[in-house]
Design a protein around this motif. Structure first.
Motif, mmCIF file in Angstrom:
data_model
loop_
_atom_site.group_PDB
_atom_site.id
_atom_site.type_symbol
_atom_site.label_atom_id
_atom_site.label_comp_id
_atom_site.label_asym_id
_atom_site.label_seq_id
_atom_site.Cartn_x
_atom_site.Cartn_y
_atom_site.Cartn_z
ATOM 1 N N SER A 35 0.831 -1.205 0.000
ATOM 2 C CA SER A 35 0.000 0.000 0.000
ATOM 3 C C SER A 35 0.860 1.248 0.000
ATOM 4 O O SER A 35 1.920 1.295 0.634
ATOM 5 N N GLN A 83 -0.756 10.032 -0.265
ATOM 6 C CA GLN A 83 -2.168 10.120 -0.582
ATOM 7 C C GLN A 83 -2.447 10.839 -1.897
ATOM 8 O O GLN A 83 -3.410 10.552 -2.591
ATOM 9 N N THR A 128 -3.381 9.015 -5.351
ATOM 10 C CA THR A 128 -4.704 8.495 -5.705
ATOM 11 C C THR A 128 -5.476 9.444 -6.622
ATOM 12 O O THR A 128 -6.472 9.029 -7.236
ATOM 13 N N ASN A 170 -8.728 8.822 -9.428
ATOM 14 C CA ASN A 170 -9.979 9.082 -8.723
ATOM 15 C C ASN A 170 -10.522 10.491 -8.902
ATOM 16 O O ASN A 170 -11.566 10.819 -8.340
ATOM 17 N N SER A 226 -2.988 3.573 -8.570
ATOM 18 C CA SER A 226 -3.533 4.816 -8.025
ATOM 19 C C SER A 226 -4.976 4.664 -7.561
ATOM 20 O O SER A 226 -5.412 5.350 -6.642
ATOM 21 N N ARG A 227 -5.706 3.765 -8.191
ATOM 22 C CA ARG A 227 -7.137 3.641 -7.888
ATOM 23 C C ARG A 227 -7.377 3.356 -6.413
ATOM 24 O O ARG A 227 -8.243 3.964 -5.777
ATOM 25 N N LEU A 228 -6.617 2.431 -5.824
ATOM 26 C CA LEU A 228 -6.776 2.078 -4.403
ATOM 27 C C LEU A 228 -5.533 2.408 -3.587
ATOM 28 O O LEU A 228 -5.466 2.070 -2.408
ATOM 29 N N ASN A 229 -4.549 3.034 -4.253
ATOM 30 C CA ASN A 229 -3.270 3.348 -3.609
ATOM 31 C C ASN A 229 -2.602 2.081 -3.081
ATOM 32 O O ASN A 229 -1.910 2.088 -2.065
#
Length: 324
Positions: A158, A162, A165, A169, A243-246
């Motif tokens: 992960s 931040q 993302t 998104n 990037s979608r869910l980091n």
């Protein structure tokens, strides 16, 4: 008089038939897209909802970018089975680079370098090692997945930055960034393949490699360039997926992406033997797959059967290509 009318009419029938044959040959994927779109609209009233349409575009954006690279490879007469595993490897290394440096630019640069290098290795094995593309990329598929699993210890990694993302998104007007990136990549690859010398050489290579060699085309360089480009596009897809869910899963991310990409390319009219196909065809092939997946979900078709449907579509598309 009757015989004269028949003789005068036959050329008209022949011309009409040839025009219809040409229309189907050149625009069959667009015609198929229109038919499937209309059928889906009739089968489910929820299909035409604007949010559902945007959701389809979002879902196909990653596979669409991968399929663009697959199109270039298949136009050259090769195939790349490593795209899913390379995507997972790129994603894992990108997240580690992000966490180590805290810089989004460093993470993106790392992703592009790793993916391009994996593609370069594929091209090197095919061009210089004279290894069949199926075998070379099959080896890369196993190797890349294994390295990704080793680095991530078989799990997910992960991100701690931040801002990363935002790539997947955020949106511009009603379109998510991944959709915009997909269409921009489509336009760039289209220009590369249809407006540049490199694109003409790729078509020549796929049509007849010996003739390309006799025409003084640097076939080895073109092959390496083709696979490097495919790796670069996989990197772009990996950036979006990460990037979608980091985060990225070393075991499940990218699984069967090669099947989806190959299906989209073949549906789009690109021949398995190379030398014939269009980037626009791949675009519509990707959209057709997206609509079919969406309709199967709306109609509560078991996800276990969706792979069967994709496999069936590939077989039907190849049969139609052979009939041409």
């Amino acid at each position: 008089m009757a015989n004269i009318n028949v003789k005068e009419y036959r050329p008209q029938v022949s011309n009409t038939k040839s025009r219809l044959t040409w229309l189907w040959s050149e625009y069959s994927v667009i015609i198929a897209f229109i038919i499937i779109f209309i059928a889906s609209s009739i089968m489910s009233p929820r299909f035409l909802d604007i949010n559902n349409q945007l959701n389809i575009l979002m879902q196909v954006s990653i596979i669409g970018i991968v399929a663009l690279g697959m199109t270039v490879v298949m136009l050259s007469g090769g195939i790349d089975l490593s795209v899913g595993s390379v995507l997972a490897l790129v994603g894992v290394i990108t997240v580690l680079a992000l966490n180590a440096t805290g810089s989004i630019l460093v993470g993106i640069f790392t992703a592009l370098v790793v993916g391009s290098f994996a593609g370069f290795l594929n091209g090197l094995m095919v061009a210089k090692g004279r290894i069949a593309s199926f075998i070379a990329t099959l080896g890369m598929m196993a190797s890349a997945r294994s390295i990704a699993l080793y680095i991530a210890e078989g799990g997910s990694v992960s991100g701690e930055v931040q801002g990363f993302t935002a790539i997947a998104n955020n949106d511009l007007w009603i379109f998510d960034y991944p959709v915009i990136i997909f269409f921009v990549m489509t336009a760039l690859v289209y220009m590369l393949m249809h407006k540049t010398r490199f694109g003409r050489y790729v078509y020549a290579l796929g049509s007849n490699e010996k003739a390309a060699l006799l025409s003084a085309i640097r076939v080895d360089r073109i092959k390496i360039g083709v696979y490097s480009l495919a790796g670069l596009l996989v990197s772009v897809a990996a950036i979006i997926e990460t990037s979608r869910l980091n985060s990225i899963s070393s075991s499940s991310s990218g699984v069967q992406y090669e099947l989806d990409a190959i299906a989209a390319v073949i549906i789009g009219g690109t021949r398995m033997t190379g030398g014939r196909g269009k980037i626009i065809g791949t675009l519509f092939g990707v959209l057709i797959l997206g609509i079919l997946n969406n309709m199967m979900n709306l109609m509560n078709v078991s996800p276990y059967l969706q792979g069967f449907v994709k496999g069936l579509i590939i077989i039907i598309a190849v049969v139609f290509q052979k009939r041409e």
